[in-house]
Design an enzyme around this catalytic site. Sequence first.
Site, PDB file in Angstrom:
ATOM      1  N   LYS A 221      10.278  11.544 -12.726  1.00 25.54           N
ATOM      2  CA  LYS A 221       9.866  10.358 -13.465  1.00 25.54           C
ATOM      3  C   LYS A 221      11.069   9.582 -14.022  1.00 25.54           C
ATOM      4  CE  LYS A 221       5.360  10.539 -13.030  1.00 25.54           C
ATOM      5  NZ  LYS A 221       4.401  10.844 -14.086  1.00 25.54           N
ATOM      6  N   ARG A 255       2.358  19.208 -11.825  1.00 23.30           N
ATOM      7  CA  ARG A 255       2.291  18.457 -10.569  1.00 23.30           C
ATOM      8  C   ARG A 255       3.713  18.080 -10.175  1.00 23.30           C
ATOM      9  NH1 ARG A 255       1.932  13.029  -9.044  1.00 23.30           N
ATOM     10  NH2 ARG A 255       0.577  12.605  -7.241  1.00 23.30           N
TER      11      ARG A 255
END
Length: 279
Positions: A221, A255
């Site tokens: 991210k 995830r």
Amino acid sequence: MIWQTFRFRIDLSTPRVMGIVNVTPDSFSDGGRHAGLSQALRHCEQLLKEGAHILDIGGESTRPGSPPVPVDEELARVIPLVRAAQSLGAPLSVDTRKPEVMRAALDAGADIVNDILALRAPGALEAVAAHPLCGVCLMHMQGEPLTMQQQPMSGDAVPQVHDFLLQQADRLRHAGIAEERIVLDPGVGFGKTVSQNFALLARQREATPRGYPILAGWSRKSSLGAVTGLAVEQRLVPSIVAAVLAVEQGASVVRVHDVAETVAALKVLAAMRQESKAH
């Protein structure tokens, strides 16, 4: 704790790794690498060899600034892979916000619907409620992927995320969806500032209603890039650290793109926890 899905009752007493399978040409980290059916199926097989417990198949990029994909195009990307991956013997999650794709994926044998909109699209709740056993993951997102980082959340994100997730989980319960089918995701990076994302990590249990398992998605991210200065392809180590920290803060599912490395890191955490219990 158990996550009830269509074909599997997933034991969450130990953390589970959800491997990301992007069948998109424009994902922020691996766009186009697994876009063909044969390539995507090989990727699924490789992730399972590396230790993935769940496969998360997505046919629409939800990176900041990404436009929506037409329904027919997303169906063409996702449904053949769901059918082909049935034989792999692992739970299949479909990452979609479209009710049409949810229904088709569940009809094709998908086990879980993973929805960034938390089933708020018209017809989404009905698509999941009509299925007797499928699992569902509800995520918090501020705005839409196309514009979410232009106007991120303001103030303390933690209570806002908690209240939203509780409201949506209650909505599902009222529709007859059993609690053991529901997992909640605070939505790291979806309409939030860097500071808010790390607040959600530090206060993860506070951000998620008690009694529901937590799914955390930190892999590669931009917030990791913001604090490390690393480009997306260089974020392996920060991603693994974030996954381990998320599990330490109560996450039951992480995830990730980098399955083998995350599985190895969680084994280290498990060994430490085992010794801690012994003493």
